[in-house]
Enzyme design. Structure first.
Site, PDB file in Angstrom:
ATOM      1  N   ARG A  73      44.839  38.503  51.573  1.00 51.90           N
ATOM      2  CA  ARG A  73      46.020  37.807  52.083  1.00 51.90           C
ATOM      3  C   ARG A  73      47.096  38.832  52.409  1.00 51.90           C
ATOM      4  NH1 ARG A  73      48.342  35.751  48.439  1.00 51.90           N
ATOM      5  NH2 ARG A  73      46.906  36.075  46.732  1.00 51.90           N
ATOM      6  N   TYR A 201      40.460  36.223  57.099  1.00 56.83           N
ATOM      7  CA  TYR A 201      40.294  36.277  55.641  1.00 56.83           C
ATOM      8  C   TYR A 201      40.575  34.908  55.014  1.00 56.83           C
ATOM      9  CZ  TYR A 201      40.990  36.973  50.751  1.00 56.83           C
ATOM     10  OH  TYR A 201      40.895  36.816  49.389  1.00 56.83           O
ATOM     11  N   GLY A 202      39.767  34.563  54.029  1.00 57.41           N
ATOM     12  CA  GLY A 202      39.821  33.252  53.362  1.00 57.41           C
ATOM     13  C   GLY A 202      41.216  32.669  53.195  1.00 57.41           C
ATOM     14  N   LYS A 210      44.737  27.635  50.545  1.00 60.39           N
ATOM     15  CA  LYS A 210      46.077  28.024  50.098  1.00 60.39           C
ATOM     16  C   LYS A 210      47.161  27.397  50.987  1.00 60.39           C
ATOM     17  CE  LYS A 210      44.278  31.008  47.076  1.00 60.39           C
ATOM     18  NZ  LYS A 210      44.325  30.837  45.622  1.00 60.39           N
ATOM     19  N   HIS A 230      48.321  26.107  41.496  1.00 60.74           N
ATOM     20  CA  HIS A 230      47.293  27.149  41.596  1.00 60.74           C
ATOM     21  C   HIS A 230      46.579  27.233  40.242  1.00 60.74           C
ATOM     22  CE1 HIS A 230      46.475  31.686  42.597  1.00 60.74           C
ATOM     23  NE2 HIS A 230      45.468  30.926  42.940  1.00 60.74           N
ATOM     24  N   SER A 252      46.067  35.293  41.590  1.00 59.14           N
ATOM     25  CA  SER A 252      44.792  35.619  42.229  1.00 59.14           C
ATOM     26  C   SER A 252      44.147  36.828  41.565  1.00 59.14           C
ATOM     27  CB  SER A 252      45.017  35.912  43.716  1.00 59.14           C
ATOM     28  OG  SER A 252      45.473  34.746  44.355  1.00 59.14           O
ATOM     29  N   ALA A 253      42.867  36.707  41.305  1.00 61.50           N
ATOM     30  CA  ALA A 253      42.064  37.756  40.674  1.00 61.50           C
ATOM     31  C   ALA A 253      42.517  38.082  39.254  1.00 61.50           C
ATOM     32  CB  ALA A 253      42.013  39.019  41.548  1.00 61.50           C
ATOM     33  N   CYS A 254      42.967  37.063  38.516  1.00 63.82           N
ATOM     34  CA  CYS A 254      43.356  37.245  37.114  1.00 63.82           C
ATOM     35  C   CYS A 254      42.550  36.359  36.171  1.00 63.82           C
ATOM     36  CB  CYS A 254      44.851  37.004  36.935  1.00 63.82           C
ATOM     37  SG  CYS A 254      45.846  38.286  37.702  1.00 63.82           S
ATOM     38  N   THR A 257      38.480  31.730  37.934  1.00 64.30           N
ATOM     39  CA  THR A 257      37.080  31.347  38.128  1.00 64.30           C
ATOM     40  C   THR A 257      36.283  31.618  36.849  1.00 64.30           C
ATOM     41  OG1 THR A 257      37.269  31.732  40.490  1.00 64.30           O
ATOM     42  CG2 THR A 257      35.046  31.751  39.582  1.00 64.30           C
ATOM     43  N   ASP A 281      40.421  26.871  41.170  1.00 67.86           N
ATOM     44  CA  ASP A 281      41.536  27.528  41.876  1.00 67.86           C
ATOM     45  C   ASP A 281      42.756  26.633  42.097  1.00 67.86           C
ATOM     46  OD1 ASP A 281      42.437  29.993  43.148  1.00 67.86           O
ATOM     47  OD2 ASP A 281      42.325  28.922  45.049  1.00 67.86           O
ATOM     48  N   ASN A 370      38.138  43.222  46.835  1.00 68.43           N
ATOM     49  CA  ASN A 370      38.414  41.798  47.065  1.00 68.43           C
ATOM     50  C   ASN A 370      37.268  41.128  47.838  1.00 68.43           C
ATOM     51  OD1 ASN A 370      40.055  39.473  46.752  1.00 68.43           O
ATOM     52  ND2 ASN A 370      40.826  39.700  48.846  1.00 68.43           N
ATOM     53  N   SER A 371      36.058  41.659  47.682  1.00 64.57           N
ATOM     54  CA  SER A 371      34.925  40.988  48.327  1.00 64.57           C
ATOM     55  C   SER A 371      34.697  39.645  47.643  1.00 64.57           C
ATOM     56  CB  SER A 371      33.672  41.864  48.272  1.00 64.57           C
ATOM     57  OG  SER A 371      33.383  42.265  46.946  1.00 64.57           O
ATOM     58  N   ARG A 372      34.151  38.710  48.400  1.00 63.70           N
ATOM     59  CA  ARG A 372      34.151  37.311  47.941  1.00 63.70           C
ATOM     60  C   ARG A 372      32.824  36.632  48.201  1.00 63.70           C
ATOM     61  NH1 ARG A 372      39.221  35.018  45.803  1.00 63.70           N
ATOM     62  NH2 ARG A 372      40.661  36.754  45.966  1.00 63.70           N
ATOM     63  N   ASN A 500      36.770  34.302  25.315  1.00 67.28           N
ATOM     64  CA  ASN A 500      37.999  33.512  25.488  1.00 67.28           C
ATOM     65  C   ASN A 500      37.811  32.105  24.921  1.00 67.28           C
ATOM     66  OD1 ASN A 500      39.227  35.664  26.759  1.00 67.28           O
ATOM     67  ND2 ASN A 500      38.631  34.990  28.811  1.00 67.28           N
TER      68      ASN A 500
END
Ligand SMILES: Nc1nc2c(ncn2[C@@H]2O[C@H](COP(=O)(O)OP(=O)(O)O)[C@@H](O)[C@H]2O)c(=O)[nH]1
Ligand SMILES: C=C(OP(=O)(O)O)C(=O)O
Ligand SMILES: [Mn+2]
Length: 588
Positions: A73, A201-202, A210, A230, A252-254, A257, A281, A370-372, A500
Site C-alpha cells: 500500500r 497491489y491488493g 481496505k 481492522h 498490517s503484518a502484526c 491472520t 482482517d 510483503n509477498s502474499r 499465544n
C-alpha cells in the site's frame, strides 16, 4: 458483452458512462463461475501475467510477479476526498472531490484502450443478512478480477443481492501505467465512490477490502451506529464447551491472520481447548437484538502475508493456500511449487520474486517481505461453522496489539470500555513491509486503523465512546497484547504463535468471570502461573521482562501520548486526555 438481466438500470448506466470515458476494446461482466475463472487465468498464463503452479501440489493455483515498484500500500497516495478538509482529520491526505477529479479524470480518459473492462459485482458480508453490502468494481486488470473472486462473493450472487438492496458502492480501478507519479487511491465518502489508479497491489486495487470495507464503511458505520474495524475474529472454546468470540485489531503484518488461525499446543488441546476462525482482517460489528455487539467477517478469502508462514507457525494458513490460490511475489522452485523465507530451509536454487535465479548465497530475499497469498476462506481447516452467519457472532473481548520491541507488556486488561478506547487510541507499532516506508519506525496506529479510517480520527474515537455508552454493561472486555517484546540480545521474549493460546485462555477465563489478575498501573495482568509460563520454557527472568512496567519509560510514553493527542485539537474527546492523566497518576 451485454449486461446480465439482474443488473439494475443504475448499474448499467454507470458502466456505460465509465466505458465512454475509458474506451475499452471489450466489456466483460463477471459472473464468478469456474468456467469464467478458467478462461481468465488461461489468458493470463498465455500472456505471462501468471505462472501456473504444480497441478498436483497446488491445484488451480498461480504465481503473479508484480511490477517491482508496486508491492505494498502507498499511504502517501491514498486520499479521503470529503467536502470539508477538517472532516478528513490530521491522519488522512485530503483533496476536495473536485480537485481530485480534476487530477483523475484525465488519467482515466481513454486509459482502457486496447484493454478489456471487467465489471466485478461483489458482496461484502454474508448475502441475505442486514450487514451485507454490495459493491461493483470496474477494473481493466484480469488479475484484480481473479483476486476479487477469491476475496469477495463475486458475480451472480452479488447481482442477486443488488436486486434486494438496490444500492451499490462504486469502485473504479485501472492499472494505468503503474507509475508512482500517477498512483492515486481516492475515496469519496459523499458519493460512495472509490477511484484507484496505477497500482494492482491488493490493498490498493482489491477495492472491496481496505477501500470499501474499511475506509468507506467506517464513515457509514459512524453515521449508522456500528463499527467497521481492522480486526480478526476468532472463537475459542474451553473444556466446558463455552465459546468466547474475540475480535483483535493489529496493524498490517502484526499477527491478525496468525491469531485467527491459531492451533493450540498439544497440551491445551488435550485439556479440551479448541480454536475456530471467523475472519482474519476485517470485522463489521453491530448491536444484535440482545444488545450485544455481533461481528461478521465481510470477506470471503484471505489476503495473507506469505513470509514466516510455515507448518510450525501457521499450518491452517498453509492448508488454506494449498489450492485455488493466487500467490504474488513469492519465489518459485524448479518443480513449480512456491517458496518464501520461513516456509522451510532454503532450497538450493529457485527463481526469486523478480524472476531471477536465486541461491542461498544471494544477497537479497527470494520472496518479497510483503509477498502474499489470496486464498478462499472456506479452505481453512479451522474455519468456524458460523463464519457466514448473517447475524454474526457475539463478541466477548476486543484485543489491541502492536509490534513493540520495548516498553509494552505481553498482556493486560482494560479497567472498562473508556479505558479500552484509550488503549486503542494510543496504540503504537513499528512499521512493517505492508506499506511503503521505513520498516521498524515506531508510530501511533490507533485501533490499527491509521491507514484505514475514512474520517477524522478524533470523531472516530468519540464514536467508540458513544458505542460504549449505548452498549453499557454488555460491551466486550478490552485487552492490549504485544507478542514482539525483545530481550537485550534482540530475541523475542515470548514464543508467540500457537503459544499465544495461553493468553487467549486467560482472556476466556476472565470473560467467564474467572482467571486471577494482578492490578497494575496499566490494567489487570495475569499471574505467571495463569499463563503456565514454566511449561513454555519461559524462565522467571524473561517472564519478569515480559511484564515489566518501567516507570520512566511509561512517563515518557504518557508525554508522547499527550503530544499525539495535541494533533487532534479541540475535536479530541476530553475523556482520552483524562485517561492519560489518570495513567500518569497511577504510575506515581
Ligand atoms: N514473533 C512473532 N511473530 C508473529 C506472531 N504472529 C505473527 N507473526 C509474524 O508477523 C508477520 C505478520 O503476521 P500475519 O498474521 O500475517 O499479520 P497480519 O497482516 O496482521 O494478518 C508474519 O511474518 C508472522 O510470522 C507471533 O505471535 N510472534
Ligand atoms: C491487506 C493488507 O494488510 P494486512 O492483511 O496485512 O492487514 C494490506 O496492507 O494491503
Ligand atoms: Mn493478514
Amino acid at each position: 458483452m451485454d449486461a446480465p438481466k439482474k443488473a439494475t438500470d443504475a448499474l448499467k448506466t454507470w458502466v456505460a458512462e465509465v466505458a465512454a470515458r475509458t474506451r475499452p476494446d471489450h466489456i466483460h461482466w463477471c459472473d464468478g463461475s469456474d468456467a469464467e475463472n478458467r478462461r481468465l487465468t488461461d489468458a493470463m498464463v498465455a500472456d505471462g501475467t501468471l505462472t501456473r503452479l504444480n497441478e498436483r501440489k497446488h491445484p488451480g493455483s498461480f504465481l503473479h510477479r508484480s511490477d517491482p515498484g508496486d508491492v505494498a500500500r502507498l499511504e502517501d497516495r491514498t486520499f479521503i476526498c470529503c467536502e470539508d478538509e477538517d472532516d478528513a482529520g490530521p491522519l488522512n491526505n485530503w483533496k476536495s472531490p473536485q480537485a481530485m477529479k480534476a487530477v483523475l479524470d484525465p488519467l482515466f480518459e481513454g486509459c482502457m484502450e486496447g484493454r478489456t473492462l471487467y465489471v466485478v459485482p461483489y458482496v461484502m458480508g454474508p448475502p441475505g443478512g442486514d450487514a451485507a453490502k454490495v459493491g461493483v468494481e470496474i477494473t481493466d486488470s484480469p488479475y484484480v478480477a481473479a483476486n476479487m473472486r477469491i476475496m469477495t462473493r463475486m458475480g451472480r450472487v452479488a447481482l442477486e443481492e443488488l436486486s434486494r438492496k438496490g444500492h451499490f458502492t462504486k469502485g473504479l480501478h485501472s492499472t494505468g501505467d503503474l507509475s508512482k507519479e500517477n498512483r492515486y487511491i481516492a475515496h469519496f465518502p459523499g458519493e460512495d465512490l472509490i477511484m484507484s489508479f496505477s497500482s494492482n497491489y491488493g490493498g490498493n486495487a482489491l477495492l472491496g477490502k481496505k477501500c470499501h470495507a474499511l475506509r468507506l464503511a467506517s464513515v457509514q458505520a459512524r453515521n449508522e451506529g456500528w463499527l467497521a474495524e481492522h480486526m480478526l475474529i476468532v472463537g475459542v472454546t474451553n473444556p466446558q464447551g463455552q465459546t468466547t468470540y474475540i475480535a483483535g485489531a493489529f496493524p498490517s503484518a502484526c499477527g491478525k491472520t496468525n491469531l485467527a488461525m491459531l492451533v493450540p499446543p498439544q497440551a491445551d488441546r488435550a485439556k479440551g481447548w479448541t480454536v475456530e476462525t471467523v475472519g482474519d482482517d476485517i470485522a463489521w460489528l453491530r448491536f444484535g437484538e440482545d444488545g450485544r455487539l455481533r461481528a461478521v467477517n465481510p470477506e470471503y478469502g484471505f489476503f495473507g502475508v506469505a513470509p514466516g508462514t510455515s507448518e510450525d507457525t501457521n499450518p491452517n494458513a498453509l492448508a488454506s493456500c494449498r489450492a485455488n490460490t493466487l500467490f504474488t511475489n513469492v519465489a518459485l522452485r524448479p518443480d513449480s511449487t512456491v517458496w518464501w523465507e520461513g516456509l522451510s530451509p532454503a532450497p538450493p536454487e529457485c527463481v526469486d520474486w523478480l524472476g531471477n535465479r536465486w541461491t542461498p548465497k544471494s544477497d537479497h530475499k527470494a520472496a518479497h517481505p510483503n509477498s502474499r497469498f489470496t486464498a478462499p476462506a472456506g479452505q481453512c481447516p479451522s474455519i468456524s461453522d458460523r463464519w457466514q452467519d448473517p447475524e454474526g457472532v457475539p463478541i466477548d473481548a476486543i484485543v489491541f496489539g502492536g509490534r513493540r520491541s520495548r516498553v509494552m507488556p505481553l498482556i493486560f486488561e482494560a479497567f472498562d470500555w473508556k479505558h479500552g478506547t484509550y488503549l486503542g487510541a494510543t496504540m503504537s507499532s513499528e512499521k512493517t513491509a505492508a506499506a511503503e516506508g521505513a520498516v521498524g519506525e515506531l508510530r501511533f496506529d490507533p485501533m490499527a486503523m491509521r491507514p484505514f479510517c475514512g474520517y477524522h480520527t478524533a470523531d472516530y474515537w468519540q464514536h467508540w465512546l458513544d458505542v460504549g455508552e449505548k452498549g453499557g454493561e454488555k460491551m466486550p472486555k478490552v485487552y492490549h497484547v504485544n507478542w514482539f517484546r525483545r530481550a537485550k540480545d534482540g530475541s523475542f521474549l515470548w514464543p508467540g504463535y500457537g503459544d499465544n493460546m495461553r493468553v487467549l485462555e486467560w482472556i476466556c477465563d476472565r470473560v467467564q468471570g474467572e482467571g486471577d489478575a494482578i492490578e497494575t498501573p496499566l490494567g489487570y495482568r495475569p499471574t505467571r502461573e495463569e499463563l503456565h509460563m514454566d511449561d513454555l520454557g519461559v524462565n522467571a527472568e524473561d517472564a519478569e521482562a515480559l511484564f515489566a512496567v518501567n516507570r520512566e519509560d511509561w512517563l515518557a510514553e504518557c508525554n508522547e501520548r499527550d503530544a499525539w493527542f495535541d494533533l487532534f485539537g479541540d475535536r479530541l474527546p476530553a475523556e482520552l486526555r483524562k485517561q492519560n492523566d489518570a495513567l500518569r497518576q497511577r504510575l506515581g
